[in-house]
Design an enzyme around this catalytic site. Structure first.
Site, PDB file in Angstrom:
ATOM      1  N   HIS A  70       0.857  -1.196   0.000  1.00  0.00           N
ATOM      2  CA  HIS A  70       0.000   0.000   0.000  1.00  0.00           C
ATOM      3  C   HIS A  70       0.890   1.242   0.000  1.00  0.00           C
ATOM      4  O   HIS A  70       1.572   1.503  -0.982  1.00  0.00           O
ATOM      5  CB  HIS A  70      -0.943  -0.085   1.216  1.00  0.00           C
ATOM      6  CG  HIS A  70      -2.033   0.941   1.276  1.00  0.00           C
ATOM      7  ND1 HIS A  70      -2.366   1.760   0.237  1.00  0.00           N
ATOM      8  CD2 HIS A  70      -2.880   1.259   2.288  1.00  0.00           C
ATOM      9  CE1 HIS A  70      -3.390   2.543   0.600  1.00  0.00           C
ATOM     10  NE2 HIS A  70      -3.710   2.277   1.845  1.00  0.00           N
TER      11      HIS A  70
ATOM     12  N   HIS B  89      -2.382  -2.368  -9.558  1.00  0.00           N
ATOM     13  CA  HIS B  89      -3.316  -1.700  -8.643  1.00  0.00           C
ATOM     14  C   HIS B  89      -4.527  -2.582  -8.440  1.00  0.00           C
ATOM     15  O   HIS B  89      -4.926  -3.338  -9.324  1.00  0.00           O
ATOM     16  CB  HIS B  89      -3.762  -0.349  -9.227  1.00  0.00           C
ATOM     17  CG  HIS B  89      -4.344   0.559  -8.202  1.00  0.00           C
ATOM     18  ND1 HIS B  89      -5.680   0.547  -7.876  1.00  0.00           N
ATOM     19  CD2 HIS B  89      -3.775   1.486  -7.416  1.00  0.00           C
ATOM     20  CE1 HIS B  89      -5.911   1.430  -6.927  1.00  0.00           C
ATOM     21  NE2 HIS B  89      -4.777   2.011  -6.619  1.00  0.00           N
TER      22      HIS B  89
ATOM     23  N   ASP C 117       2.720   5.530  -6.990  1.00  0.00           N
ATOM     24  CA  ASP C 117       4.006   5.449  -6.274  1.00  0.00           C
ATOM     25  C   ASP C 117       5.211   5.339  -7.189  1.00  0.00           C
ATOM     26  O   ASP C 117       6.345   5.410  -6.714  1.00  0.00           O
ATOM     27  CB  ASP C 117       3.982   4.227  -5.351  1.00  0.00           C
ATOM     28  CG  ASP C 117       2.958   4.409  -4.259  1.00  0.00           C
ATOM     29  OD1 ASP C 117       2.027   3.598  -4.176  1.00  0.00           O
ATOM     30  OD2 ASP C 117       3.068   5.414  -3.535  1.00  0.00           O
TER      31      ASP C 117
HETATM   32  C1  SDX Z   1      -1.467   2.083  -3.450  1.00  0.00           C
HETATM   33  O1  SDX Z   1      -6.226   0.863  -3.141  1.00  0.00           O
HETATM   34  C2  SDX Z   1      -5.670   1.975  -3.403  1.00  0.00           C
HETATM   35  O2  SDX Z   1      -6.311   2.883  -3.945  1.00  0.00           O
HETATM   36  C3  SDX Z   1      -4.236   2.094  -3.020  1.00  0.00           C
HETATM   37  C4  SDX Z   1      -3.570   3.393  -3.458  1.00  0.00           C
HETATM   38  C5  SDX Z   1      -4.133   4.579  -2.709  1.00  0.00           C
HETATM   39  O3  SDX Z   1      -4.001   5.702  -3.252  1.00  0.00           O
HETATM   40  O4  SDX Z   1      -4.594   4.396  -1.572  1.00  0.00           O
HETATM   41  O5  SDX Z   1      -3.751   3.588  -4.857  1.00  0.00           O
HETATM   42  C6  SDX Z   1      -2.078   3.378  -3.151  1.00  0.00           C
HETATM   43  O6  SDX Z   1      -1.465   1.251  -2.595  1.00  0.00           O
HETATM   44  C7  SDX Z   1      -0.926   1.831  -4.835  1.00  0.00           C
HETATM   45  C8  SDX Z   1      -0.320   0.391  -4.947  1.00  0.00           C
HETATM   46  C9  SDX Z   1       1.098   0.472  -4.380  1.00  0.00           C
HETATM   47  N1  SDX Z   1       1.663  -0.926  -4.316  1.00  0.00           N
HETATM   48  C10 SDX Z   1       2.606  -1.299  -5.181  1.00  0.00           C
HETATM   49  O7  SDX Z   1       2.997  -0.642  -6.138  1.00  0.00           O
HETATM   50  C11 SDX Z   1       3.165  -2.682  -4.865  1.00  0.00           C
HETATM   51  C12 SDX Z   1       3.338  -3.456  -6.176  1.00  0.00           C
HETATM   52  N2  SDX Z   1       1.988  -3.780  -6.656  1.00  0.00           N
HETATM   53  C13 SDX Z   1       1.469  -5.099  -6.357  1.00  0.00           C
HETATM   54  O8  SDX Z   1       1.863  -5.588  -5.106  1.00  0.00           O
HETATM   55  C14 SDX Z   1      -0.008  -5.216  -6.682  1.00  0.00           C
HETATM   56  O9  SDX Z   1      -0.186  -4.696  -7.935  1.00  0.00           O
HETATM   57  C15 SDX Z   1      -1.040  -4.638  -5.755  1.00  0.00           C
HETATM   58  C16 SDX Z   1      -0.838  -5.042  -4.348  1.00  0.00           C
HETATM   59  C17 SDX Z   1      -1.061  -3.146  -5.848  1.00  0.00           C
HETATM   60  C18 SDX Z   1      -2.382  -5.178  -6.227  1.00  0.00           C
HETATM   61  O10 SDX Z   1      -2.305  -6.577  -5.996  1.00  0.00           O
HETATM   62  P1  SDX Z   1      -3.349  -7.538  -6.650  1.00  0.00           P
HETATM   63  O11 SDX Z   1      -4.710  -7.043  -6.389  1.00  0.00           O
HETATM   64  O12 SDX Z   1      -3.015  -8.941  -6.293  1.00  0.00           O
HETATM   65  O13 SDX Z   1      -3.071  -7.354  -8.172  1.00  0.00           O
HETATM   66  P2  SDX Z   1      -3.913  -8.013  -9.259  1.00  0.00           P
HETATM   67  O14 SDX Z   1      -5.056  -8.820  -8.728  1.00  0.00           O
HETATM   68  O15 SDX Z   1      -4.202  -6.972 -10.271  1.00  0.00           O
HETATM   69  O16 SDX Z   1      -2.857  -9.066  -9.877  1.00  0.00           O
HETATM   70  C19 SDX Z   1      -3.184  -9.671 -11.087  1.00  0.00           C
HETATM   71  C20 SDX Z   1      -1.950 -10.417 -11.504  1.00  0.00           C
HETATM   72  C21 SDX Z   1      -1.460 -11.414 -10.468  1.00  0.00           C
HETATM   73  O17 SDX Z   1      -0.787 -12.443 -11.195  1.00  0.00           O
HETATM   74  P3  SDX Z   1      -1.696 -13.755 -11.677  1.00  0.00           P
HETATM   75  O18 SDX Z   1      -2.244 -14.358 -10.423  1.00  0.00           O
HETATM   76  O19 SDX Z   1      -2.748 -13.240 -12.604  1.00  0.00           O
HETATM   77  O20 SDX Z   1      -0.667 -14.642 -12.360  1.00  0.00           O
HETATM   78  O21 SDX Z   1      -0.858  -9.498 -11.708  1.00  0.00           O
HETATM   79  C22 SDX Z   1       0.216  -9.852 -10.850  1.00  0.00           C
HETATM   80  C23 SDX Z   1      -0.394 -10.639  -9.721  1.00  0.00           C
HETATM   81  O22 SDX Z   1       0.602 -11.488  -9.161  1.00  0.00           O
HETATM   82  N3  SDX Z   1       0.793  -8.584 -10.367  1.00  0.00           N
HETATM   83  C24 SDX Z   1       2.077  -8.253 -10.477  1.00  0.00           C
HETATM   84  C25 SDX Z   1       2.193  -6.966  -9.929  1.00  0.00           C
HETATM   85  N4  SDX Z   1       0.988  -6.553  -9.498  1.00  0.00           N
HETATM   86  C26 SDX Z   1       0.117  -7.561  -9.775  1.00  0.00           C
HETATM   87  N5  SDX Z   1       3.144  -8.922 -10.988  1.00  0.00           N
HETATM   88  C27 SDX Z   1       4.344  -8.286 -10.939  1.00  0.00           C
HETATM   89  N6  SDX Z   1       4.537  -7.023 -10.418  1.00  0.00           N
HETATM   90  C28 SDX Z   1       3.477  -6.358  -9.906  1.00  0.00           C
HETATM   91  N7  SDX Z   1       3.650  -5.121  -9.399  1.00  0.00           N
END
Ligand code: SDX
Length: 391
Positions: free
Chosen positions: A229, A272, A330
């Site tokens: 987050h 996201h 971010d």
């Molecule tokens: C913020 O909610 C909000 O609004 C939050 C925020 C706010 O203003 O409050 O916007 C702020 O928290 C932004 C996010 C910051 N976090 C990061 O940048 C950390 C890196 N991102 C990931 O950890 C991830 O994208 C999340 C945590 C943000 C979202 O996770 P999800 O919901 O599991 O992502 P998803 O369901 O879209 O994933 C789909 C696929 C998955 O793979 P499969 O199961 O389909 O094989 O995409 C993959 C995930 O493993 N994936 C990534 C990835 N993010 C998702 N793979 C590699 N790198 C990534 N960054």
């Protein structure tokens, strides 16, 4: 609004809510604050006006703005005894652990005589939090580096005051760089609110029990700290350092690591929970990044080069394209903060400061209306009922 899906009170009380503050369309990459697009607000408004808009629902008149802004300036100081809270922490404590603890303690100074069933006192709580967070945040940094705290200045804007309290010291008055102040104000705006993200939902759940607003904000800070987050901006800079150079071969190696399910490495600042398109804040943040580093003669900054190359290659990679993973808020913010001279361990503190208006606006919206205690439900997957053996 006509046609907006509304939940029955029972549903709202258990798992979700309705709100008029922020609207996100994840598929289209749209973010509206009280109906205004974030890119227009970032270009034409400022953080203090956005605070008024988020909290009260409409942009302030000139007089309303002046009164609101002056009231905030006049509440930036904190009780002298609060400084003692900091002394209880190790000098090398992460600033988020200090902020989380100190904000929770604000209730002891600013809440006991407030009655949050009265709108006037809810507004006082909100103003005090908006006004004091930069002071508390800068104190975290000063404590960390062993320098004396700076008192806020009433002759400075919100962003200028924060930079002053962060970087001024008794031996050398900090000269405010207007480029940095403008960039800080924009970063505050881009992090101000984002609908029902993990930390805002935490604040609403805590607030639904009738807990005081200072305790609720402390709960939000705790939730924001996680690297998935708010901790992502600090993690992006660490990732760019780990990547080290912008050669295509090296960057592709890290992109392949991020795709490898057996490898915990993820592209920080990418993906996201809601956006399946560009995070509109990331676009404005990238422009601000180019502006600030360009004006500093750092357009060729190695980390900025790596970030841009990483974005280009990832956005053409089938894994990211198929999963609709784009840069989020971010991805570029940390590069700007580093150029201003802010250490990485303060990045999430700045996110928390900026998001305080979002948190307290959601708290205010809920507390001001009909609400029930939050009670998220679960899908039970445990044992069916069974008898305890008596022999
Ligand atoms: C913020 O909610 C909000 O609004 C939050 C925020 C706010 O203003 O409050 O916007 C702020 O928290 C932004 C996010 C910051 N976090 C990061 O940048 C950390 C890196 N991102 C990931 O950890 C991830 O994208 C999340 C945590 C943000 C979202 O996770 P999800 O919901 O599991 O992502 P998803 O369901 O879209 O994933 C789909 C696929 C998955 O793979 P499969 O199961 O389909 O094989 O995409 C993959 C995930 O493993 N994936 C990534 C990835 N993010 C998702 N793979 C590699 N790198 C990534 N960054």
């Amino acid at each position: 609004a006509e046609g907006v899906f509304t939940y029955d009170p029972g549903f709202m009380a258990t798992s979700s809510c309705q709100s008029a503050i922020t609207y996100i369309d994840g598929a289209k990459g749209v973010l509206l604050h009280r109906g205004y697009p974030i890119d227009q607000l970032a270009k034409h408004s400022n953080y203090v006006e956005l605070c008024y808009l988020l909290l009260n629902g409409e942009r302030p008149s000139k007089e309303e703005y002046q009164t609101f802004e002056r009231t905030i300036r006049n509440h930036t100081m904190v009780h002298e005894q609060l400084a003692n809270f900091y002394k209880g922490f190790r000098r090398d404590a992460h600033p988020m652990s200090i902020l989380c603890g100190v904000v929770g303690g604000l209730a002891a100074f600013y809440h006991d005589h407030l009655d949050i069933t009265r709108e006037e006192d809810r507004q006082i709580s909100a103003i005090r939090l908006i006004a004091k967070m930069p002071t508390l945040a800068a104190m975290c940094y000063k404590y960390n580096i062993g320098q004396p705290f700076n008192y806020p200045r009433n002759d400075m804007s919100y962003a200028e005051n924060f930079l002053y309290m962060m970087f001024s010291n008794p031996c050398e008055e900090y000269q405010i760089n207007p480029v940095f102040a403008k960039a800080m104000d924009r970063i505050f705006m881009l992090h101000a609110d984002h609908e029902q993200n993990a930390s805002t939902s935490t604040v609403r759940l805590a607030g639904s029990t009738g807990a005081n607003p200072f305790a609720c904000i402390s709960a939000g800070i705790a939730a924001l700290w996680g690297p998935a987050h708010g901790g992502a901006n600090e993690a992006v800079l660490n990732m760019l350092d780990e990547i080290g150079d912008d050669s295509e071969e090296n960057i592709q190696r890290f992109i392949d690591k991020a795709k490898d399910k057996d490898d915990p490495f993820r592209l920080m600042g990418f993906g996201h929970r809601v956006y399946r398109n560009f995070d509109p804040r990331a676009k404005v943040m990238k422009e601000t990044c180019d502006e600030v580093l360009g004006q500093l003669g750092l357009a060729d900054d190695p980390q900025l080069r790596i970030a841009k190359r990483l974005e280009e290659i990832a956005l053409e990679d089938e894994y990211f394209v198929k999963r609709k993973l784009y840069p989020n808020v971010d991805f570029y913010s940390g590069i700007i903060l580093k150029a201003i001279g802010i250490p990485t361990n303060m990045f999430t503190v700045i996110f928390a400061m900026s998001r305080t208006i979002g948190w307290i606006s959601h708290w205010h919206e809920m507390i001001s209306g009909d609400y029930k205690i939050g009670r998220p439900r679960q899908l039970y997957i445990g044992h069916p009922q069974r008898d305890y053996p008596t022999e």
